[in-house]
Design a protein around this motif. Structure first.
Motif, mmCIF file in Angstrom:
data_model
loop_
_atom_site.group_PDB
_atom_site.id
_atom_site.type_symbol
_atom_site.label_atom_id
_atom_site.label_comp_id
_atom_site.label_asym_id
_atom_site.label_seq_id
_atom_site.Cartn_x
_atom_site.Cartn_y
_atom_site.Cartn_z
ATOM 1 N N HIS A 102 0.542 -1.482 -0.271
ATOM 2 C CA HIS A 102 0.633 -0.184 -0.261
ATOM 3 C C HIS A 102 1.706 1.431 -0.024
ATOM 4 O O HIS A 102 0.359 2.177 -0.293
ATOM 5 C CB HIS A 102 -0.728 0.305 1.240
ATOM 6 C CG HIS A 102 -0.405 0.138 2.431
ATOM 7 N ND1 HIS A 102 0.047 -1.400 3.555
ATOM 8 C CD2 HIS A 102 0.187 1.047 3.270
ATOM 9 C CE1 HIS A 102 0.964 -0.606 4.345
ATOM 10 N NE2 HIS A 102 0.843 0.832 4.594
ATOM 11 N N LYS A 105 1.793 1.747 -4.094
ATOM 12 C CA LYS A 105 1.370 0.880 -4.807
ATOM 13 C C LYS A 105 0.552 2.931 -5.388
ATOM 14 O O LYS A 105 0.025 3.263 -4.295
ATOM 15 C CB LYS A 105 0.326 -0.165 -4.845
ATOM 16 C CG LYS A 105 0.654 -1.039 -5.099
ATOM 17 C CD LYS A 105 -0.982 -2.063 -5.502
ATOM 18 C CE LYS A 105 -0.599 -3.907 -5.717
ATOM 19 N NZ LYS A 105 -1.872 -4.510 -4.848
ATOM 20 N N ARG A 107 -2.485 5.658 -5.852
ATOM 21 C CA ARG A 107 -4.081 5.423 -5.084
ATOM 22 C C ARG A 107 -4.450 6.536 -5.958
ATOM 23 O O ARG A 107 -3.740 7.704 -6.651
ATOM 24 C CB ARG A 107 -3.124 5.891 -3.810
ATOM 25 C CG ARG A 107 -2.333 7.536 -3.649
ATOM 26 C CD ARG A 107 -2.364 7.299 -2.299
ATOM 27 N NE ARG A 107 -1.411 8.133 -1.548
ATOM 28 C CZ ARG A 107 -1.744 9.262 -0.612
ATOM 29 N NH1 ARG A 107 -1.741 8.201 1.033
ATOM 30 N NH2 ARG A 107 -0.572 9.699 0.093
ATOM 31 N N GLU A 109 -6.915 9.639 -6.564
ATOM 32 C CA GLU A 109 -7.068 10.922 -5.228
ATOM 33 C C GLU A 109 -7.907 11.511 -6.095
ATOM 34 O O GLU A 109 -8.553 11.723 -7.448
ATOM 35 C CB GLU A 109 -5.822 12.001 -6.182
ATOM 36 C CG GLU A 109 -4.584 11.561 -4.947
ATOM 37 C CD GLU A 109 -3.535 12.146 -5.531
ATOM 38 O OE1 GLU A 109 -3.746 14.160 -5.113
ATOM 39 O OE2 GLU A 109 -2.125 12.212 -4.276
ATOM 40 N N CYS A 130 -6.785 13.454 -0.850
ATOM 41 C CA CYS A 130 -5.342 13.762 -0.128
ATOM 42 C C CYS A 130 -4.672 15.433 0.782
ATOM 43 O O CYS A 130 -4.837 16.026 -0.742
ATOM 44 C CB CYS A 130 -4.552 13.031 -1.372
ATOM 45 S SG CYS A 130 -2.314 12.924 -0.791
ATOM 46 N N MET A 245 -4.587 8.757 -11.014
ATOM 47 C CA MET A 245 -3.467 7.716 -10.055
ATOM 48 C C MET A 245 -2.285 7.548 -9.369
ATOM 49 O O MET A 245 -1.733 9.206 -10.596
ATOM 50 C CB MET A 245 -3.785 6.970 -10.543
ATOM 51 C CG MET A 245 -5.114 5.953 -11.692
ATOM 52 S SD MET A 245 -5.806 5.169 -9.390
ATOM 53 C CE MET A 245 -4.578 3.810 -9.426
ATOM 54 N N ARG A 247 1.822 7.752 -7.924
ATOM 55 C CA ARG A 247 2.257 6.797 -6.760
ATOM 56 C C ARG A 247 3.199 7.337 -6.428
ATOM 57 O O ARG A 247 3.987 8.458 -6.317
ATOM 58 C CB ARG A 247 2.806 6.119 -8.536
ATOM 59 C CG ARG A 247 4.408 5.653 -7.997
ATOM 60 C CD ARG A 247 4.416 4.586 -8.615
ATOM 61 N NE ARG A 247 3.831 3.337 -9.066
ATOM 62 C CZ ARG A 247 3.502 2.416 -8.403
ATOM 63 N NH1 ARG A 247 4.250 2.263 -7.628
ATOM 64 N NH2 ARG A 247 3.479 1.785 -9.263
#
Length: 276
Positions: A102, A105, A107, A109, A130, A245, A247
């Motif tokens: 986690h 990977k 995530r 937003e 975020c 996405m 990272r």
């Protein structure tokens, strides 16, 4: 540089050239022991150490040794295989990080922009899933205020007066609020609020222009517009929803030699117990 300082490895047919000191950062690892001819898994053939392992995944091992960071491409998915390779070479810190997928990977937003246009004023509220993204966006937005008279405002060349930057309102870590446009105060004086969004240097007072620049900034930052809706038609409140996405740029590993030695000892005890 002498030949002893340069090491060449052939891992699964992929050739790597590095410094001996790079491989010796973790003395208890198998790569460090390899240089002392203390590991039969590594065969010295024609001046190159041959290793019958995955050469593609070994490039991430080398990157870890050179930078002490874990940076994986957006489409990476072989976490368990890379963790297995890290365990094979004896890099337990790296293996532990890879077990926490986690943290590595990408995530999703979500960012929501609400704008209310009211005559000569515009009110913006931005909410993000975020907080660090909202913090970054807040650093790009500056609101300036200044007082003008009605006469000078109608002039094609308004008087140049110093503008004062205002702090953005932060109702929480996940959202920010700001306003632009004009509103009258006493007499014919009014307060003008201008908005500047980096890297653009313009100071905009028109709410529609600010909205356009804000949306353009988000699109350039990797967000994509997923929906628009009218929250309140009477009050002219519009909502724009974005997603991307994201990272992590890279996890930096702080090497504590005492902790490393403790981890190695614990791993050895575990292996002994499994042998029993």
């Amino acid at each position: 540089m002498s030949n002893r300082e340069v090491v060449t490895l052939s891992v699964g047919g992929v050739r790597f050239v590095t410094r001996a000191s790079t491989l010796q950062q973790f003395p208890e690892s198998r790569l460090a022991r390899m240089l002392n001819d203390d590991d039969r898994e590594f065969k010295l053939v024609n001046g190159e150490y041959f290793v019958d392992r995955d050469g593609t995944l070994f490039s991430y091992i080398m990157d870890f040794l050179r930078t002490l960071q874990v940076s994986l491409p957006p489409d990476f998915s072989d976490y368990q295989r890379l963790q297995r390779e890290a365990e094979f070479y004896g890099f337990h810190l790296l293996a532990d990080l890879l077990s926490q997928e986690h943290l590595l990977k990408p995530r999703l937003e979500i960012l929501e922009v609400r704008v209310a246009l009211q005559e000569m004023q515009a009110f913006f509220r931005i909410f993000g899933s975020c907080s660090t993204t909202v913090e970054t966006l807040a650093e790009q937005i500056t609101v300036f205020t200044g007082q003008q008279s009605g006469q000078s405002w109608n002039s094609p060349f308004p008087s140049q007066k110093p503008l004062v930057p205002l702090p953005l309102e932060r109702p929480s870590h996940h959202d920010l609020v700001f306003q632009c446009g004009t509103d009258y105060s006493a007499g014919d004086q009014f307060v003008a609020r201008y908005v500047s969004i980096k890297p653009d240097n313009r100071k905009l007072i028109n709410g529609t222009n600010v909205l356009g620049l804000l949306l353009d900034t988000l699109l350039k930052d990797g967000f994509r517009l997923i929906s628009t809706r009218t929250v309140s038609s009477e009050e002219k409140v519009e909502c724009y929803s974005f997603e991307r996405m994201k990272r992590p740029a890279g996890l930096t590993v702080t090497v504590n030699k005492a902790l490393w030695s403790s981890g190695v000892a614990q791993a050895k005890r575990s292996q002994v117990q499994k042998g029993k």
